[in-house]
Motif scaffolding. Structure first.
Motif, mmCIF file in Angstrom:
data_model
loop_
_atom_site.group_PDB
_atom_site.id
_atom_site.type_symbol
_atom_site.label_atom_id
_atom_site.label_comp_id
_atom_site.label_asym_id
_atom_site.label_seq_id
_atom_site.Cartn_x
_atom_site.Cartn_y
_atom_site.Cartn_z
ATOM 1 N N LYS A 39 -4.590 2.631 -11.070
ATOM 2 C CA LYS A 39 -4.817 3.908 -11.518
ATOM 3 C C LYS A 39 -2.823 4.440 -10.996
ATOM 4 C CE LYS A 39 -5.333 8.316 -9.583
ATOM 5 N NZ LYS A 39 -6.397 8.779 -8.806
ATOM 6 N N ASN A 40 -2.744 3.883 -10.174
ATOM 7 C CA ASN A 40 -1.549 4.349 -9.506
ATOM 8 C C ASN A 40 -0.213 3.898 -9.841
ATOM 9 O OD1 ASN A 40 -2.649 6.334 -7.634
ATOM 10 N ND2 ASN A 40 -2.138 5.222 -5.871
ATOM 11 N N GLU A 61 -9.641 0.420 -8.855
ATOM 12 C CA GLU A 61 -9.731 1.616 -9.482
ATOM 13 C C GLU A 61 -8.176 2.297 -8.793
ATOM 14 O OE1 GLU A 61 -12.342 1.089 -7.695
ATOM 15 O OE2 GLU A 61 -13.168 0.003 -9.325
ATOM 16 N N GLU A 62 -8.611 2.948 -7.804
ATOM 17 C CA GLU A 62 -7.212 3.342 -6.741
ATOM 18 C C GLU A 62 -5.728 2.809 -7.298
ATOM 19 O OE1 GLU A 62 -5.547 6.152 -3.412
ATOM 20 O OE2 GLU A 62 -7.819 4.591 -3.002
ATOM 21 N N LYS A 90 -6.737 2.961 0.656
ATOM 22 C CA LYS A 90 -7.555 2.179 0.757
ATOM 23 C C LYS A 90 -7.750 1.389 -0.814
ATOM 24 C CE LYS A 90 -12.475 1.459 1.317
ATOM 25 N NZ LYS A 90 -14.447 2.755 0.738
ATOM 26 N N GLN A 100 0.877 -1.266 0.188
ATOM 27 C CA GLN A 100 -0.045 0.027 -0.020
ATOM 28 C C GLN A 100 1.058 1.601 0.068
ATOM 29 O OE1 GLN A 100 -2.160 -0.915 3.587
ATOM 30 N NE2 GLN A 100 -4.206 -1.099 1.827
ATOM 31 N N SER A 103 -8.494 -0.642 -3.171
ATOM 32 C CA SER A 103 -10.091 -0.293 -3.691
ATOM 33 C C SER A 103 -9.163 -0.480 -5.740
ATOM 34 C CB SER A 103 -10.769 1.015 -4.466
ATOM 35 O OG SER A 103 -10.173 2.322 -4.715
ATOM 36 N N ASN A 118 1.006 3.762 -3.018
ATOM 37 C CA ASN A 118 0.193 5.354 -2.172
ATOM 38 C C ASN A 118 -0.936 5.183 -2.692
ATOM 39 O OD1 ASN A 118 0.086 7.941 -1.153
ATOM 40 N ND2 ASN A 118 0.389 8.439 -2.999
ATOM 41 N N VAL A 119 -1.821 3.866 -1.431
ATOM 42 C CA VAL A 119 -2.791 3.425 -1.478
ATOM 43 C C VAL A 119 -3.429 3.241 -0.135
ATOM 44 C CG1 VAL A 119 -5.351 1.727 -2.003
ATOM 45 C CG2 VAL A 119 -3.256 2.066 -4.019
#
Length: 125
Positions: free
Chosen positions: A75-76, A71-72, A67, A60, A69, A64-65
């Protein structure tokens, strides 16, 4: 004389054997306590950490996550993979860390989805 030497050797081996067995039991207890402290993260999550070499928290942080998800994470992942591409002066090492972190988070998402499906199913009686 040889008899006493043999007795000393046997006693030494017994002492070392007992100490090793005690250390093994303590390590197992500490491992169980750590698994319990992680809460929800059960055997599957611990196995995923061992296979990927990254803990969930490390993965994480890398992506840089905060939570989980999909999609996040995606994307990251795409952004960090693009930024660290060798053709634009990036680091192959960092790129590989990003890939491993995504694999670890994908595995955790799969585990969560499986647990959600199991909770949704009613036990057959």
């Amino acid at each position: 004389m040889a008899k006493y030497l043999a007795q000393i050797i046997v006693m030494g081996v017994q002492v070392v054997g007992r100490a090793f067995a005690r250390a093994l039991r303590q390590e197992f207890a500490a491992s169980q306590a750590a698994a319990d402290a992680r809460g929800r993260a059960g055997h599957q999550s611990a196995a995923a950490s061992n296979l990927s070499g990254l803990s969930l928290q490390e993965a994480q942080q890398i992506l840089n996550v905060s939570k989980l998800s999909p999609e996040e994470v995606q994307k990251n992942y795409e952004h960090l993979l693009k930024v660290n591409d060798k053709s634009v002066g990036g680091s192959f090492y960092l790129q590989s860390k990003v890939v491993r972190a995504k694999e670890r988070l994908d595995e955790e998402l799969r585990i969560q989805a499986q647990e959600d499906r199991e909770k949704g199913q009613k036990p057959k009686t």
